[in-house]
Motif scaffolding. Sequence first.
Motif, PDB file in Angstrom:
ATOM      1  N   LEU A   1       1.211  -1.181  -0.083  1.00 46.21           N
ATOM      2  CA  LEU A   1      -0.063  -0.064  -0.288  1.00 46.21           C
ATOM      3  C   LEU A   1       0.552   1.059   0.597  1.00 46.21           C
ATOM      4  CD1 LEU A   1      -3.046  -0.187  -0.260  1.00 46.21           C
ATOM      5  CD2 LEU A   1      -3.346   1.347   2.089  1.00 46.21           C
ATOM      6  N   GLY A   2       2.326   0.951   0.703  1.00 46.13           N
ATOM      7  CA  GLY A   2       3.210   2.129   0.678  1.00 46.13           C
ATOM      8  C   GLY A   2       3.754   2.337  -0.998  1.00 46.13           C
ATOM      9  N   ARG A   3       4.145   1.503  -1.135  1.00 46.90           N
ATOM     10  CA  ARG A   3       4.274   1.697  -2.528  1.00 46.90           C
ATOM     11  C   ARG A   3       3.303   1.985  -3.890  1.00 46.90           C
ATOM     12  NH1 ARG A   3       8.722  -0.886  -4.523  1.00 46.90           N
ATOM     13  NH2 ARG A   3       9.685  -2.192  -3.347  1.00 46.90           N
ATOM     14  N   LEU A   4       1.715   1.591  -3.298  1.00 50.78           N
ATOM     15  CA  LEU A   4       0.740   2.323  -4.403  1.00 50.78           C
ATOM     16  C   LEU A   4       1.076   3.698  -4.018  1.00 50.78           C
ATOM     17  CD1 LEU A   4      -1.795   1.425  -5.484  1.00 50.78           C
ATOM     18  CD2 LEU A   4      -2.876   1.498  -3.432  1.00 50.78           C
ATOM     19  N   ILE A   5       0.011   4.314  -2.713  1.00 49.94           N
ATOM     20  CA  ILE A   5       0.819   5.505  -3.173  1.00 49.94           C
ATOM     21  C   ILE A   5       2.241   6.656  -3.250  1.00 49.94           C
ATOM     22  CG2 ILE A   5      -1.396   5.694  -1.223  1.00 49.94           C
ATOM     23  CD1 ILE A   5       1.038   6.779   0.906  1.00 49.94           C
ATOM     24  N   ALA A   6       2.867   6.032  -3.839  1.00 48.99           N
ATOM     25  CA  ALA A   6       4.215   6.807  -3.622  1.00 48.99           C
ATOM     26  C   ALA A   6       4.555   6.971  -5.474  1.00 48.99           C
ATOM     27  CB  ALA A   6       5.612   5.712  -3.472  1.00 48.99           C
ATOM     28  N   VAL A   7       3.946   4.958  -6.318  1.00 48.20           N
ATOM     29  CA  VAL A   7       4.362   5.255  -6.934  1.00 48.20           C
ATOM     30  C   VAL A   7       2.740   5.547  -8.314  1.00 48.20           C
ATOM     31  CG1 VAL A   7       4.272   3.376  -9.161  1.00 48.20           C
ATOM     32  CG2 VAL A   7       6.406   3.078  -7.277  1.00 48.20           C
ATOM     33  N   PHE A   8       2.473   5.419  -7.634  1.00 50.19           N
ATOM     34  CA  PHE A   8       0.611   6.416  -8.454  1.00 50.19           C
ATOM     35  C   PHE A   8      -0.016   6.813  -7.527  1.00 50.19           C
ATOM     36  CE2 PHE A   8       1.380   2.067  -9.300  1.00 50.19           C
ATOM     37  CZ  PHE A   8       1.966   1.604 -11.300  1.00 50.19           C
ATOM     38  N   PRO A   9       0.538   8.402  -7.650  1.00 43.28           N
ATOM     39  CA  PRO A   9      -0.137   9.320  -6.383  1.00 43.28           C
ATOM     40  C   PRO A   9      -1.173   9.733  -6.547  1.00 43.28           C
ATOM     41  CG  PRO A   9       1.310  10.158  -7.445  1.00 43.28           C
ATOM     42  CD  PRO A   9       1.561   8.808  -8.372  1.00 43.28           C
ATOM     43  N   GLN A  10      -2.248   9.049  -7.846  1.00 41.54           N
ATOM     44  CA  GLN A  10      -3.433   9.632  -7.933  1.00 41.54           C
ATOM     45  C   GLN A  10      -4.595   8.772  -7.075  1.00 41.54           C
ATOM     46  OE1 GLN A  10      -1.412   8.113 -10.190  1.00 41.54           O
ATOM     47  NE2 GLN A  10      -2.513   7.255 -11.571  1.00 41.54           N
ATOM     48  N   THR A  11      -3.620   7.706  -6.722  1.00 41.77           N
ATOM     49  CA  THR A  11      -4.333   6.957  -5.335  1.00 41.77           C
ATOM     50  C   THR A  11      -4.506   7.090  -4.088  1.00 41.77           C
ATOM     51  OG1 THR A  11      -2.409   5.760  -4.719  1.00 41.77           O
ATOM     52  CG2 THR A  11      -3.870   4.730  -6.022  1.00 41.77           C
ATOM     53  N   LYS A  12      -4.398   8.727  -3.772  1.00 40.55           N
ATOM     54  CA  LYS A  12      -4.052   9.253  -2.100  1.00 40.55           C
ATOM     55  C   LYS A  12      -5.422   9.534  -2.572  1.00 40.55           C
ATOM     56  CE  LYS A  12       1.193  10.499  -1.935  1.00 40.55           C
ATOM     57  NZ  LYS A  12       1.498  11.796  -1.684  1.00 40.55           N
ATOM     58  N   THR A  13      -6.077   9.598  -3.406  1.00 39.61           N
ATOM     59  CA  THR A  13      -7.683  10.657  -3.340  1.00 39.61           C
ATOM     60  C   THR A  13      -7.900   9.460  -2.300  1.00 39.61           C
ATOM     61  OG1 THR A  13      -8.072   9.671  -5.344  1.00 39.61           O
ATOM     62  CG2 THR A  13      -7.551  12.276  -5.675  1.00 39.61           C
ATOM     63  N   TYR A  14      -8.232   8.455  -2.462  1.00 44.55           N
ATOM     64  CA  TYR A  14      -9.127   7.742  -1.457  1.00 44.55           C
ATOM     65  C   TYR A  14      -8.744   8.071  -0.393  1.00 44.55           C
ATOM     66  CZ  TYR A  14     -10.429   6.092  -6.072  1.00 44.55           C
ATOM     67  OH  TYR A  14     -10.912   6.301  -7.433  1.00 44.55           O
ATOM     68  N   PHE A  15      -7.545   8.040   0.096  1.00 46.83           N
ATOM     69  CA  PHE A  15      -6.795   7.765   1.376  1.00 46.83           C
ATOM     70  C   PHE A  15      -6.853   9.393   2.556  1.00 46.83           C
ATOM     71  CE2 PHE A  15      -5.247   4.510  -0.747  1.00 46.83           C
ATOM     72  CZ  PHE A  15      -6.138   2.978  -0.456  1.00 46.83           C
ATOM     73  N   SER A  16      -7.605  10.766   1.579  1.00 47.17           N
ATOM     74  CA  SER A  16      -7.104  11.791   1.923  1.00 47.17           C
ATOM     75  C   SER A  16      -7.718  11.889   3.580  1.00 47.17           C
ATOM     76  CB  SER A  16      -7.650  12.598   1.167  1.00 47.17           C
ATOM     77  OG  SER A  16      -9.174  12.697   1.020  1.00 47.17           O
ATOM     78  N   HIS A  17      -8.322  11.291   3.615  1.00 44.03           N
ATOM     79  CA  HIS A  17      -8.627  11.681   5.342  1.00 44.03           C
ATOM     80  C   HIS A  17      -7.976  10.263   7.025  1.00 44.03           C
ATOM     81  CE1 HIS A  17     -10.057   7.997   3.703  1.00 44.03           C
ATOM     82  NE2 HIS A  17     -10.143   7.274   5.525  1.00 44.03           N
ATOM     83  N   PHE A  18      -6.492  10.013   5.407  1.00 44.16           N
ATOM     84  CA  PHE A  18      -5.709   9.578   6.567  1.00 44.16           C
ATOM     85  C   PHE A  18      -4.559  10.836   6.957  1.00 44.16           C
ATOM     86  CE2 PHE A  18      -4.639   4.946   5.687  1.00 44.16           C
ATOM     87  CZ  PHE A  18      -7.069   4.774   5.554  1.00 44.16           C
ATOM     88  N   ALA A  19      -4.598  11.015   7.649  1.00 40.20           N
ATOM     89  CA  ALA A  19      -3.514  12.161   8.593  1.00 40.20           C
ATOM     90  C   ALA A  19      -1.993  12.337   7.991  1.00 40.20           C
ATOM     91  CB  ALA A  19      -2.816  12.079  10.497  1.00 40.20           C
ATOM     92  N   ASP A  20      -1.309  10.989   7.290  1.00 34.76           N
ATOM     93  CA  ASP A  20       0.192  10.838   7.103  1.00 34.76           C
ATOM     94  C   ASP A  20      -0.335   9.732   5.555  1.00 34.76           C
ATOM     95  OD1 ASP A  20       2.423  10.116   6.330  1.00 34.76           O
ATOM     96  OD2 ASP A  20       2.574   8.804   8.438  1.00 34.76           O
ATOM     97  N   LEU A  21       0.261  10.368   4.311  1.00 37.88           N
ATOM     98  CA  LEU A  21      -0.027   9.809   3.653  1.00 37.88           C
ATOM     99  C   LEU A  21       1.149   9.694   2.586  1.00 37.88           C
ATOM    100  CD1 LEU A  21      -2.747  11.498   1.293  1.00 37.88           C
ATOM    101  CD2 LEU A  21      -2.584   8.934   2.796  1.00 37.88           C
ATOM    102  N   SER A  22       2.445   9.084   3.771  1.00 39.54           N
ATOM    103  CA  SER A  22       4.283   8.855   3.392  1.00 39.54           C
ATOM    104  C   SER A  22       4.203   7.384   3.713  1.00 39.54           C
ATOM    105  CB  SER A  22       4.756   9.317   4.225  1.00 39.54           C
ATOM    106  OG  SER A  22       4.238   8.830   5.652  1.00 39.54           O
ATOM    107  N   ALA A  23       4.893   7.001   2.586  1.00 39.02           N
ATOM    108  CA  ALA A  23       4.896   5.452   2.107  1.00 39.02           C
ATOM    109  C   ALA A  23       5.010   4.827   3.680  1.00 39.02           C
ATOM    110  CB  ALA A  23       5.659   5.099   1.259  1.00 39.02           C
ATOM    111  N   SER A  24       5.842   5.338   4.610  1.00 37.49           N
ATOM    112  CA  SER A  24       5.624   4.145   5.500  1.00 37.49           C
ATOM    113  C   SER A  24       5.198   4.795   6.867  1.00 37.49           C
ATOM    114  CB  SER A  24       6.982   4.885   6.017  1.00 37.49           C
ATOM    115  OG  SER A  24       7.179   6.753   6.471  1.00 37.49           O
ATOM    116  N   SER A  25       3.661   5.651   6.563  1.00 36.66           N
ATOM    117  CA  SER A  25       2.894   5.986   7.257  1.00 36.66           C
ATOM    118  C   SER A  25       2.248   5.175   7.980  1.00 36.66           C
ATOM    119  CB  SER A  25       1.752   5.933   6.222  1.00 36.66           C
ATOM    120  OG  SER A  25       0.526   6.539   7.083  1.00 36.66           O
ATOM    121  N   PRO A  26       2.125   4.746   8.994  1.00 37.31           N
ATOM    122  CA  PRO A  26       1.701   3.877  10.313  1.00 37.31           C
ATOM    123  C   PRO A  26      -0.156   4.062   9.695  1.00 37.31           C
ATOM    124  CG  PRO A  26       1.545   5.256  12.056  1.00 37.31           C
ATOM    125  CD  PRO A  26       2.387   6.337  10.402  1.00 37.31           C
TER     126      PRO A  26
END
Length: 142
Positions: free
Chosen positions: A29-54
Amino acid sequence: TLSAHDKELVAKTWTKIAPKAAQIGGEALGRLIAVFPQTKTYFSHFADLSASSPQIKAHGAKVLGAIGQAVSGIDNVSASLSKLSELHAYNLRVDPANFKLLAHTLLVTLSAYLGAEFTPEVHLAWDKFLALVATVLSEKYR
Ligand code: HEM
């Protein structure tokens, strides 16, 4: 479609990776949001959207839990994931194209964990299996 041999390979791989499933899911999942940043929109309610986000790691662990269920119910993945299919289609409205992206990062992560054991044959079996999971998770859209 998965042959009996493909199913065996997926089940065999799963017994090897199951103890590290949470970690593998977190990395995929960390690779998903790092390599395909457009996927971050689904997780915008998460406080940390880095690849190492808990939160991302915890979520990846949940995703792999569902993959484990799909492996257990590999002869009827539709039934095994029916609730999740509804969730992703009706509640989350995840564009089905994203399932392919996650399948890709999962394959890369499996390769990193399995090394030489991730043979072309195992790769093929998992590619088919994840394509089936993606189809099932998208089937409520149609
Ligand atoms: C939630 C599995 C693909 C976005 C979940 C949950 C599971 C799951 C088990 C938690 C459900 C619950 O809490 O009851 C899967 C599987 C996938 C997949 C097995 C494919 C192999 C995707 C993709 C996206 C996505 C590609 C978007 C890029 C989400 C979101 C949530 C969620 C936004 C809710 C997160 C939250 O607010 O906690 N998924 N998922 N999923 N999934 Fe998926």
